[in-house]
Design a protein around this motif. Structure first.
Motif, PDB file in Angstrom:
ATOM      1  N   GLU A  22     -83.108 -22.930  26.331  1.00 32.61           N
ATOM      2  CA  GLU A  22     -84.199 -23.786  26.790  1.00 32.61           C
ATOM      3  C   GLU A  22     -85.357 -22.954  27.343  1.00 32.61           C
ATOM      4  O   GLU A  22     -86.524 -23.240  27.073  1.00 32.61           O
ATOM      5  CB  GLU A  22     -83.697 -24.781  27.848  1.00 32.61           C
ATOM      6  CG  GLU A  22     -82.727 -25.815  27.327  1.00 32.61           C
ATOM      7  CD  GLU A  22     -81.302 -25.279  27.100  1.00 32.61           C
ATOM      8  OE1 GLU A  22     -80.939 -24.216  27.664  1.00 32.61           O
ATOM      9  OE2 GLU A  22     -80.561 -25.915  26.336  1.00 32.61           O
ATOM     10  N   THR A  23     -85.038 -21.936  28.116  1.00 32.20           N
ATOM     11  CA  THR A  23     -86.076 -21.068  28.672  1.00 32.20           C
ATOM     12  C   THR A  23     -86.785 -20.314  27.556  1.00 32.20           C
ATOM     13  O   THR A  23     -88.011 -20.167  27.573  1.00 32.20           O
ATOM     14  CB  THR A  23     -85.468 -20.085  29.693  1.00 32.20           C
ATOM     15  OG1 THR A  23     -84.850 -20.851  30.738  1.00 32.20           O
ATOM     16  CG2 THR A  23     -86.515 -19.169  30.283  1.00 32.20           C
ATOM     17  N   ALA A  25     -87.259 -21.303  24.475  1.00 29.96           N
ATOM     18  CA  ALA A  25     -88.167 -22.240  23.814  1.00 29.96           C
ATOM     19  C   ALA A  25     -89.395 -22.520  24.676  1.00 29.96           C
ATOM     20  O   ALA A  25     -90.521 -22.542  24.171  1.00 29.96           O
ATOM     21  CB  ALA A  25     -87.433 -23.543  23.489  1.00 29.96           C
ATOM     22  N   CYS A  26     -89.199 -22.703  25.965  1.00 27.08           N
ATOM     23  CA  CYS A  26     -90.314 -22.997  26.874  1.00 27.08           C
ATOM     24  C   CYS A  26     -91.273 -21.821  26.996  1.00 27.08           C
ATOM     25  O   CYS A  26     -92.492 -22.011  27.030  1.00 27.08           O
ATOM     26  CB  CYS A  26     -89.794 -23.396  28.247  1.00 27.08           C
ATOM     27  SG  CYS A  26     -89.019 -25.025  28.274  1.00 27.08           S
ATOM     28  N   LEU A  27     -90.747 -20.604  27.076  1.00 29.40           N
ATOM     29  CA  LEU A  27     -91.620 -19.426  27.168  1.00 29.40           C
ATOM     30  C   LEU A  27     -92.435 -19.253  25.891  1.00 29.40           C
ATOM     31  O   LEU A  27     -93.624 -18.928  25.952  1.00 29.40           O
ATOM     32  CB  LEU A  27     -90.804 -18.161  27.442  1.00 29.40           C
ATOM     33  CG  LEU A  27     -90.477 -17.871  28.895  1.00 29.40           C
ATOM     34  CD1 LEU A  27     -89.554 -16.657  29.007  1.00 29.40           C
ATOM     35  CD2 LEU A  27     -91.743 -17.642  29.710  1.00 29.40           C
ATOM     36  N   GLU A  29     -93.384 -21.604  23.872  1.00 26.48           N
ATOM     37  CA  GLU A  29     -94.403 -22.656  23.879  1.00 26.48           C
ATOM     38  C   GLU A  29     -95.522 -22.321  24.856  1.00 26.48           C
ATOM     39  O   GLU A  29     -96.704 -22.422  24.527  1.00 26.48           O
ATOM     40  CB  GLU A  29     -93.773 -23.999  24.240  1.00 26.48           C
ATOM     41  CG  GLU A  29     -94.772 -25.134  24.251  1.00 26.48           C
ATOM     42  CD  GLU A  29     -94.161 -26.474  24.616  1.00 26.48           C
ATOM     43  OE1 GLU A  29     -94.935 -27.403  24.883  1.00 26.48           O
ATOM     44  OE2 GLU A  29     -92.913 -26.588  24.645  1.00 26.48           O
ATOM     45  N   ALA A  30     -95.170 -21.920  26.065  1.00 23.06           N
ATOM     46  CA  ALA A  30     -96.179 -21.606  27.084  1.00 23.06           C
ATOM     47  C   ALA A  30     -97.085 -20.467  26.641  1.00 23.06           C
ATOM     48  O   ALA A  30     -98.280 -20.444  26.967  1.00 23.06           O
ATOM     49  CB  ALA A  30     -95.500 -21.250  28.408  1.00 23.06           C
ATOM     50  N   PRO A  35     -93.185 -22.647  17.558  1.00 19.82           N
ATOM     51  CA  PRO A  35     -91.880 -23.147  18.017  1.00 19.82           C
ATOM     52  C   PRO A  35     -90.755 -22.751  17.062  1.00 19.82           C
ATOM     53  O   PRO A  35     -90.970 -22.561  15.869  1.00 19.82           O
ATOM     54  CB  PRO A  35     -92.054 -24.664  18.042  1.00 19.82           C
ATOM     55  CG  PRO A  35     -93.464 -24.957  17.764  1.00 19.82           C
ATOM     56  CD  PRO A  35     -94.110 -23.724  17.227  1.00 19.82           C
ATOM     57  N   GLU A  61     -87.140 -17.614  38.714  1.00 18.19           N
ATOM     58  CA  GLU A  61     -87.579 -18.184  37.439  1.00 18.19           C
ATOM     59  C   GLU A  61     -87.802 -17.068  36.422  1.00 18.19           C
ATOM     60  O   GLU A  61     -88.433 -16.057  36.721  1.00 18.19           O
ATOM     61  CB  GLU A  61     -88.885 -18.954  37.648  1.00 18.19           C
ATOM     62  CG  GLU A  61     -89.448 -19.560  36.390  1.00 18.19           C
ATOM     63  CD  GLU A  61     -90.802 -20.235  36.611  1.00 18.19           C
ATOM     64  OE1 GLU A  61     -91.310 -20.808  35.638  1.00 18.19           O
ATOM     65  OE2 GLU A  61     -91.352 -20.169  37.722  1.00 18.19           O
ATOM     66  N   HIS A  84     -95.161 -15.912  30.547  1.00 23.12           N
ATOM     67  CA  HIS A  84     -95.786 -17.187  30.887  1.00 23.12           C
ATOM     68  C   HIS A  84     -97.211 -16.927  31.392  1.00 23.12           C
ATOM     69  O   HIS A  84     -97.425 -16.009  32.192  1.00 23.12           O
ATOM     70  CB  HIS A  84     -94.959 -17.906  31.967  1.00 23.12           C
ATOM     71  CG  HIS A  84     -95.376 -19.320  32.151  1.00 23.12           C
ATOM     72  ND1 HIS A  84     -96.520 -19.673  32.832  1.00 23.12           N
ATOM     73  CD2 HIS A  84     -94.812 -20.479  31.731  1.00 23.12           C
ATOM     74  CE1 HIS A  84     -96.646 -20.975  32.825  1.00 23.12           C
ATOM     75  NE2 HIS A  84     -95.616 -21.494  32.163  1.00 23.12           N
TER      76      HIS A  84
END
Length: 144
Positions: A22-23, A25-27, A29-30, A35, A61, A84
Protein backbone atom coordinates in the motif's frame (compact mmCIF):
# COMPACT_ATOMS: atom_id res chain seq x y z
CA UNK A 1 26.43 27.52 13.07
CA UNK A 2 24.15 28.00 16.04
CA UNK A 3 23.77 25.50 18.89
CA UNK A 4 20.30 24.63 17.68
CA UNK A 5 21.71 23.71 14.25
CA UNK A 6 24.38 21.52 15.82
CA UNK A 7 22.01 19.69 18.13
CA UNK A 8 19.14 19.28 15.68
CA UNK A 9 18.85 15.60 14.90
CA UNK A 10 18.21 14.37 11.38
CA UNK A 11 14.51 13.42 11.38
CA UNK A 12 15.04 10.90 8.56
CA UNK A 13 16.51 7.41 8.53
CA UNK A 14 17.28 5.16 5.59
CA UNK A 15 16.35 1.57 6.34
CA UNK A 16 17.24 -1.54 4.35
CA UNK A 17 13.74 -2.82 3.74
CA UNK A 18 10.92 -2.63 1.25
CA UNK A 19 7.72 -0.66 1.76
CA UNK A 20 4.49 -2.55 2.22
CA UNK A 21 2.43 -2.78 -0.98
CA UNK A 22 0.00 0.00 0.00
CA UNK A 23 2.81 2.41 0.85
CA UNK A 24 4.59 1.50 -2.39
CA UNK A 25 1.45 2.36 -4.39
CA UNK A 26 0.84 5.59 -2.46
CA UNK A 27 4.44 6.81 -2.85
CA UNK A 28 4.36 6.15 -6.59
CA UNK A 29 1.09 8.08 -6.88
CA UNK A 30 2.29 10.99 -4.73
CA UNK A 31 5.47 11.26 -6.82
CA UNK A 32 3.44 11.36 -10.06
CA UNK A 33 4.63 7.97 -11.26
CA UNK A 34 2.58 5.56 -13.35
CA UNK A 35 0.33 3.39 -11.17
CA UNK A 36 0.95 -0.34 -10.83
CA UNK A 37 -1.73 -2.92 -10.08
CA UNK A 38 -1.90 -4.17 -6.50
CA UNK A 39 -1.58 -7.73 -7.83
CA UNK A 40 1.63 -6.76 -9.61
CA UNK A 41 3.00 -4.92 -6.57
CA UNK A 42 2.26 -7.82 -4.23
CA UNK A 43 3.93 -10.27 -6.61
CA UNK A 44 6.88 -8.06 -7.54
CA UNK A 45 8.08 -6.51 -4.29
CA UNK A 46 9.24 -9.80 -2.71
CA UNK A 47 11.32 -10.47 -5.85
CA UNK A 48 13.42 -7.33 -5.36
CA UNK A 49 17.16 -7.81 -5.19
CA UNK A 50 17.51 -5.01 -2.62
CA UNK A 51 15.53 -2.05 -1.38
CA UNK A 52 15.56 0.85 1.01
CA UNK A 53 12.99 3.20 2.46
CA UNK A 54 13.33 6.69 3.86
CA UNK A 55 11.47 7.02 7.14
CA UNK A 56 10.43 10.26 8.82
CA UNK A 57 11.27 9.12 12.32
CA UNK A 58 9.07 11.54 14.31
CA UNK A 59 5.99 10.05 12.60
CA UNK A 60 7.46 6.63 11.61
CA UNK A 61 6.08 7.30 8.12
CA UNK A 62 7.78 5.88 5.03
CA UNK A 63 8.30 8.94 2.83
CA UNK A 64 10.71 7.62 0.20
CA UNK A 65 11.89 4.43 -1.45
CA UNK A 66 14.16 2.91 -4.03
CA UNK A 67 14.88 -0.64 -5.04
CA UNK A 68 16.98 -2.82 -7.29
CA UNK A 69 15.47 -5.53 -9.44
CA UNK A 70 17.32 -7.96 -11.69
CA UNK A 71 19.08 -11.29 -11.49
CA UNK A 72 21.56 -10.34 -8.77
CA UNK A 73 24.55 -11.18 -10.94
CA UNK A 74 24.62 -9.82 -14.47
CA UNK A 75 21.80 -7.26 -14.53
CA UNK A 76 20.73 -4.73 -11.91
CA UNK A 77 17.94 -2.26 -12.61
CA UNK A 78 17.40 0.67 -10.25
CA UNK A 79 13.68 1.17 -9.96
CA UNK A 80 10.87 2.88 -8.08
CA UNK A 81 12.88 5.83 -6.83
CA UNK A 82 10.32 8.08 -5.17
CA UNK A 83 10.19 10.67 -2.40
CA UNK A 84 6.87 12.08 -1.25
CA UNK A 85 6.62 15.73 -2.37
CA UNK A 86 6.13 16.90 1.25
CA UNK A 87 9.61 15.55 2.04
CA UNK A 88 11.53 16.45 -1.11
CA UNK A 89 14.54 18.77 -1.07
CA UNK A 90 15.88 17.14 2.08
CA UNK A 91 18.53 15.07 0.29
CA UNK A 92 16.52 11.87 0.63
CA UNK A 93 16.77 10.90 -3.03
CA UNK A 94 20.54 11.22 -2.81
CA UNK A 95 20.69 9.18 0.38
CA UNK A 96 18.48 6.46 -1.10
CA UNK A 97 20.62 6.34 -4.23
CA UNK A 98 23.82 6.17 -2.16
CA UNK A 99 22.50 3.08 -0.39
CA UNK A 100 21.52 1.42 -3.67
CA UNK A 101 24.92 2.22 -5.16
CA UNK A 102 26.74 0.90 -2.08
CA UNK A 103 24.84 -2.38 -2.37
CA UNK A 104 25.82 -2.73 -6.02
CA UNK A 105 29.46 -1.88 -5.30
CA UNK A 106 29.62 -4.45 -2.50
CA UNK A 107 27.79 -7.30 -4.22
CA UNK A 108 27.87 -7.03 -8.02
CA UNK A 109 30.48 -9.05 -9.87
CA UNK A 110 32.76 -7.40 -12.45
CA UNK A 111 31.08 -6.24 -15.66
CA UNK A 112 27.54 -6.37 -14.27
CA UNK A 113 25.12 -4.17 -16.20
CA UNK A 114 23.41 -1.53 -14.07
CA UNK A 115 20.65 0.52 -15.67
CA UNK A 116 17.74 2.78 -14.86
CA UNK A 117 15.16 4.98 -16.50
CA UNK A 118 15.96 8.55 -15.55
CA UNK A 119 13.02 10.85 -14.97
CA UNK A 120 15.01 13.66 -13.32
CA UNK A 121 17.59 15.47 -15.43
CA UNK A 122 20.99 15.84 -13.80
CA UNK A 123 20.30 13.62 -10.79
CA UNK A 124 21.64 10.20 -11.83
CA UNK A 125 24.60 11.59 -13.75
CA UNK A 126 26.36 12.48 -10.51
CA UNK A 127 26.37 8.76 -9.70
CA UNK A 128 28.16 7.97 -12.97
CA UNK A 129 25.15 7.13 -15.16
CA UNK A 130 25.10 8.26 -18.75
CA UNK A 131 22.66 8.04 -21.61
CA UNK A 132 22.87 4.87 -23.63
CA UNK A 133 22.14 6.54 -26.97
CA UNK A 134 23.40 6.25 -29.64
CA UNK A 135 24.78 2.80 -28.78
CA UNK A 136 21.32 1.65 -27.67
CA UNK A 137 17.93 3.07 -26.86
CA UNK A 138 15.59 2.36 -23.99
CA UNK A 139 12.27 0.85 -24.96
CA UNK A 140 9.16 -0.33 -23.10
CA UNK A 141 5.65 -1.62 -23.43
CA UNK A 142 2.84 -2.09 -20.93
CA UNK A 143 0.61 -5.10 -20.49
CA UNK A 144 -3.15 -4.73 -20.70
Amino acid sequence: MSDSDETRADPYAIREELPDPETFACLREAAGMTPRSMAGIERGLPNSVYGVVAVHEPTDEVVGMGRIVGDGGTVYHISDMAVHPDHQRQGLGTRIMEHLEAYIEQTAPPNAYVNLLADVDGFYERFGYEESRPASKGMYRRTE
